[in-house]
Every structure is written in C-alpha cells, then in structure tokens.
Design a protein around this motif. Structure first.
Motif, PDB file in Angstrom:
ATOM      1  N   LEU A  21      22.520  -4.417 -86.911  1.00 34.00           N
ATOM      2  CA  LEU A  21      21.948  -4.051 -88.212  1.00 34.00           C
ATOM      3  C   LEU A  21      22.563  -2.756 -88.731  1.00 34.00           C
ATOM      4  O   LEU A  21      22.850  -2.633 -89.924  1.00 34.00           O
ATOM      5  CB  LEU A  21      20.433  -3.923 -88.102  1.00 34.00           C
ATOM      6  N   ALA A  22      22.790  -1.802 -87.842  1.00 36.41           N
ATOM      7  CA  ALA A  22      23.406  -0.529 -88.248  1.00 36.41           C
ATOM      8  C   ALA A  22      24.820  -0.738 -88.767  1.00 36.41           C
ATOM      9  O   ALA A  22      25.225  -0.128 -89.763  1.00 36.41           O
ATOM     10  CB  ALA A  22      23.398   0.455 -87.080  1.00 36.41           C
ATOM     11  N   VAL A  23      25.579  -1.610 -88.118  1.00 36.72           N
ATOM     12  CA  VAL A  23      26.956  -1.886 -88.567  1.00 36.72           C
ATOM     13  C   VAL A  23      26.929  -2.530 -89.951  1.00 36.72           C
ATOM     14  O   VAL A  23      27.701  -2.148 -90.845  1.00 36.72           O
ATOM     15  CB  VAL A  23      27.698  -2.778 -87.541  1.00 36.72           C
ATOM     16  N   LEU A  24      26.038  -3.490 -90.140  1.00 38.39           N
ATOM     17  CA  LEU A  24      25.925  -4.143 -91.451  1.00 38.39           C
ATOM     18  C   LEU A  24      25.479  -3.162 -92.530  1.00 38.39           C
ATOM     19  O   LEU A  24      25.988  -3.186 -93.651  1.00 38.39           O
ATOM     20  CB  LEU A  24      24.944  -5.325 -91.369  1.00 38.39           C
ATOM     21  N   ARG A  25      24.545  -2.294 -92.180  1.00 37.86           N
ATOM     22  CA  ARG A  25      24.068  -1.284 -93.141  1.00 37.86           C
ATOM     23  C   ARG A  25      25.189  -0.306 -93.490  1.00 37.86           C
ATOM     24  O   ARG A  25      25.406   0.017 -94.659  1.00 37.86           O
ATOM     25  CB  ARG A  25      22.865  -0.545 -92.561  1.00 37.86           C
ATOM     26  N   ASP A  26      25.916   0.165 -92.482  1.00 41.24           N
ATOM     27  CA  ASP A  26      27.011   1.108 -92.717  1.00 41.24           C
ATOM     28  C   ASP A  26      28.122   0.491 -93.570  1.00 41.24           C
ATOM     29  O   ASP A  26      28.809   1.208 -94.301  1.00 41.24           O
ATOM     30  CB  ASP A  26      27.582   1.611 -91.398  1.00 41.24           C
ATOM     31  N   ALA A  27      28.287  -0.823 -93.489  1.00 38.42           N
ATOM     32  CA  ALA A  27      29.293  -1.521 -94.288  1.00 38.42           C
ATOM     33  C   ALA A  27      28.793  -1.806 -95.702  1.00 38.42           C
ATOM     34  O   ALA A  27      29.540  -2.309 -96.535  1.00 38.42           O
ATOM     35  CB  ALA A  27      29.693  -2.826 -93.599  1.00 38.42           C
ATOM     36  N   GLY A  28      27.511  -1.500 -95.963  1.00 44.94           N
ATOM     37  CA  GLY A  28      26.950  -1.724 -97.291  1.00 44.94           C
ATOM     38  C   GLY A  28      26.481  -3.145 -97.538  1.00 44.94           C
ATOM     39  O   GLY A  28      26.125  -3.494 -98.661  1.00 44.94           O
ATOM     40  N   LEU A  29      26.474  -3.987 -96.497  1.00 50.61           N
ATOM     41  CA  LEU A  29      26.092  -5.383 -96.676  1.00 50.61           C
ATOM     42  C   LEU A  29      24.586  -5.599 -96.695  1.00 50.61           C
ATOM     43  O   LEU A  29      24.107  -6.588 -97.255  1.00 50.61           O
ATOM     44  CB  LEU A  29      26.722  -6.241 -95.572  1.00 50.61           C
ATOM     45  N   ILE A  30      23.844  -4.686 -96.071  1.00 48.89           N
ATOM     46  CA  ILE A  30      22.384  -4.769 -96.093  1.00 48.89           C
ATOM     47  C   ILE A  30      21.807  -3.389 -96.388  1.00 48.89           C
ATOM     48  O   ILE A  30      22.463  -2.370 -96.173  1.00 48.89           O
ATOM     49  CB  ILE A  30      21.795  -5.325 -94.769  1.00 48.89           C
ATOM     50  N   ALA A  31      20.584  -3.394 -96.878  1.00 45.85           N
ATOM     51  CA  ALA A  31      19.853  -2.154 -97.134  1.00 45.85           C
ATOM     52  C   ALA A  31      18.636  -2.139 -96.217  1.00 45.85           C
ATOM     53  O   ALA A  31      18.084  -3.193 -95.882  1.00 45.85           O
ATOM     54  CB  ALA A  31      19.424  -2.082 -98.587  1.00 45.85           C
ATOM     55  N   ALA A  32      18.227  -0.947 -95.819  1.00 47.20           N
ATOM     56  CA  ALA A  32      17.056  -0.787 -94.954  1.00 47.20           C
ATOM     57  C   ALA A  32      16.049   0.116 -95.655  1.00 47.20           C
ATOM     58  O   ALA A  32      16.417   1.130 -96.233  1.00 47.20           O
ATOM     59  CB  ALA A  32      17.470  -0.186 -93.621  1.00 47.20           C
ATOM     60  N   MET A  40      35.625  -2.215 -98.546  1.00 47.36           N
ATOM     61  CA  MET A  40      35.876  -3.626 -98.342  1.00 47.36           C
ATOM     62  C   MET A  40      36.271  -3.888 -96.883  1.00 47.36           C
ATOM     63  O   MET A  40      35.807  -4.861 -96.299  1.00 47.36           O
ATOM     64  CB  MET A  40      36.978  -4.081 -99.295  1.00 47.36           C
ATOM     65  N   ASN A  41      37.096  -3.019 -96.306  1.00 43.25           N
ATOM     66  CA  ASN A  41      37.516  -3.212 -94.921  1.00 43.25           C
ATOM     67  C   ASN A  41      36.335  -3.166 -93.958  1.00 43.25           C
ATOM     68  O   ASN A  41      36.283  -3.938 -93.002  1.00 43.25           O
ATOM     69  CB  ASN A  41      38.566  -2.173 -94.518  1.00 43.25           C
ATOM     70  N   ALA A  42      35.399  -2.267 -94.207  1.00 39.54           N
ATOM     71  CA  ALA A  42      34.220  -2.163 -93.342  1.00 39.54           C
ATOM     72  C   ALA A  42      33.401  -3.449 -93.397  1.00 39.54           C
ATOM     73  O   ALA A  42      32.863  -3.896 -92.383  1.00 39.54           O
ATOM     74  CB  ALA A  42      33.379  -0.957 -93.734  1.00 39.54           C
ATOM     75  N   ALA A  43      33.305  -4.048 -94.571  1.00 43.37           N
ATOM     76  CA  ALA A  43      32.554  -5.293 -94.712  1.00 43.37           C
ATOM     77  C   ALA A  43      33.232  -6.419 -93.935  1.00 43.37           C
ATOM     78  O   ALA A  43      32.561  -7.192 -93.246  1.00 43.37           O
ATOM     79  CB  ALA A  43      32.419  -5.667 -96.189  1.00 43.37           C
ATOM     80  N   PHE A  44      34.551  -6.503 -94.030  1.00 48.19           N
ATOM     81  CA  PHE A  44      35.270  -7.523 -93.272  1.00 48.19           C
ATOM     82  C   PHE A  44      35.103  -7.312 -91.772  1.00 48.19           C
ATOM     83  O   PHE A  44      34.884  -8.270 -91.027  1.00 48.19           O
ATOM     84  CB  PHE A  44      36.761  -7.533 -93.633  1.00 48.19           C
ATOM     85  N   ARG A  45      35.190  -6.066 -91.330  1.00 48.59           N
ATOM     86  CA  ARG A  45      35.000  -5.780 -89.900  1.00 48.59           C
ATOM     87  C   ARG A  45      33.592  -6.143 -89.460  1.00 48.59           C
ATOM     88  O   ARG A  45      33.387  -6.713 -88.388  1.00 48.59           O
ATOM     89  CB  ARG A  45      35.282  -4.308 -89.601  1.00 48.59           C
ATOM     90  N   ALA A  46      32.612  -5.818 -90.281  1.00 47.85           N
ATOM     91  CA  ALA A  46      31.228  -6.127 -89.934  1.00 47.85           C
ATOM     92  C   ALA A  46      31.014  -7.633 -89.813  1.00 47.85           C
ATOM     93  O   ALA A  46      30.315  -8.102 -88.911  1.00 47.85           O
ATOM     94  CB  ALA A  46      30.285  -5.536 -90.976  1.00 47.85           C
ATOM     95  N   LEU A  47      31.626  -8.389 -90.694  1.00 50.58           N
ATOM     96  CA  LEU A  47      31.444  -9.841 -90.694  1.00 50.58           C
ATOM     97  C   LEU A  47      32.320 -10.562 -89.675  1.00 50.58           C
ATOM     98  O   LEU A  47      32.209 -11.782 -89.514  1.00 50.58           O
ATOM     99  CB  LEU A  47      31.701 -10.392 -92.096  1.00 50.58           C
ATOM    100  N   ALA A  48      33.152  -9.827 -88.968  1.00 49.25           N
ATOM    101  CA  ALA A  48      33.989 -10.436 -87.933  1.00 49.25           C
ATOM    102  C   ALA A  48      33.155 -10.912 -86.745  1.00 49.25           C
ATOM    103  O   ALA A  48      33.581 -11.782 -85.993  1.00 49.25           O
ATOM    104  CB  ALA A  48      35.052  -9.446 -87.460  1.00 49.25           C
ATOM    105  N   ASP A  49      31.961 -10.363 -86.586  1.00 47.47           N
ATOM    106  CA  ASP A  49      31.100 -10.719 -85.462  1.00 47.47           C
ATOM    107  C   ASP A  49      30.161 -11.859 -85.857  1.00 47.47           C
ATOM    108  O   ASP A  49      29.481 -11.767 -86.881  1.00 47.47           O
ATOM    109  CB  ASP A  49      30.284  -9.497 -85.037  1.00 47.47           C
ATOM    110  N   PRO A  50      30.096 -12.932 -85.059  1.00 46.43           N
ATOM    111  CA  PRO A  50      29.245 -14.073 -85.420  1.00 46.43           C
ATOM    112  C   PRO A  50      27.749 -13.732 -85.497  1.00 46.43           C
ATOM    113  O   PRO A  50      27.041 -14.295 -86.329  1.00 46.43           O
ATOM    114  CB  PRO A  50      29.518 -15.110 -84.338  1.00 46.43           C
ATOM    115  N   THR A  51      27.282 -12.825 -84.675  1.00 46.01           N
ATOM    116  CA  THR A  51      25.872 -12.442 -84.742  1.00 46.01           C
ATOM    117  C   THR A  51      25.564 -11.768 -86.068  1.00 46.01           C
ATOM    118  O   THR A  51      24.530 -12.042 -86.697  1.00 46.01           O
ATOM    119  CB  THR A  51      25.496 -11.509 -83.575  1.00 46.01           C
ATOM    120  N   ARG A  52      26.460 -10.915 -86.528  1.00 48.32           N
ATOM    121  CA  ARG A  52      26.229 -10.250 -87.809  1.00 48.32           C
ATOM    122  C   ARG A  52      26.298 -11.232 -88.962  1.00 48.32           C
ATOM    123  O   ARG A  52      25.538 -11.122 -89.935  1.00 48.32           O
ATOM    124  CB  ARG A  52      27.211  -9.088 -87.974  1.00 48.32           C
ATOM    125  N   ARG A  53      27.172 -12.226 -88.872  1.00 48.74           N
ATOM    126  CA  ARG A  53      27.196 -13.261 -89.916  1.00 48.74           C
ATOM    127  C   ARG A  53      25.873 -14.037 -89.920  1.00 48.74           C
ATOM    128  O   ARG A  53      25.339 -14.365 -90.977  1.00 48.74           O
ATOM    129  CB  ARG A  53      28.379 -14.213 -89.709  1.00 48.74           C
TER     130      ARG A  53
END
Length: 89
Positions: free
Chosen positions: A45-56, A1-14
């Motif tokens: 994209l790598a940060v989002l993938r590592d956080a589990g928010l996206i799949a590649a 969960m923490n990784a997802a919050f960190r990933a979404l902290a960036d406006p580009t990733r959102r």
C-alpha cells in the motif's frame, strides 16, 4: 510515471488496484484478500501511495485507501499512445 510503472510491476499491487476500483477499502479489508502478513500488504500500500496510484485517509483508528483515478487514467493514456499512430505519450 516511472514510479507508477514500477509499482504496478508487482502482481499483488495490481490486485490491490483492482480491489480498489470498486470503491474505498480499509487496510484490513484489503489485507484479508491476501495470504501474506498484514505488514507485507501495508508495504504494498505504501508503494502504491508513494507512486500516486492510491490515496490514504485516516478515519479514527482505520486508514481508508482509494484509487486515484486521474493518475490511473494518465497511465492508461500513456500506454495507449504507444499503440495509437500519431498519438504522443
């Protein structure tokens, strides 16, 4: 969960997550929406993938990215628990 919050902290990733809500896109299709180098988008994209928010998934020469809706739904439920009386995160 923490990784997802960190990933979404960036406006580009959102913004990338919002793009993917309408369906899968290749990295090139995603990159064309941003005025930054392709390598920068690739890192996001790598940060989002590592956080589990996206799949590649590789399709020949292209990588197609897709939103992991169950992870996003879990994140939303966690946030809602903060404001709903009696709910547990």
């Amino acid at each position: 969960m923490n990784a997802a919050f960190r990933a979404l902290a960036d406006p580009t990733r959102r913004d990338i997550v919002q793009l993917l809500r309408d369906g899968p896109l290749t990295s090139g299709e995603i990159a064309q929406h941003f005025p930054v180098a392709w390598a920068t988008v690739s890192r996001h994209l790598a940060v989002l993938r590592d956080a589990g928010l996206i799949a590649a998934e590789r399709h020949g020469q292209q990588i197609v990215y897709e939103l992991e809706t169950t992870v996003v739904e879990d994140l939303i439920q966690h946030l809602l628990a903060w404001v709903q009386p009696g709910a547990r995160p």
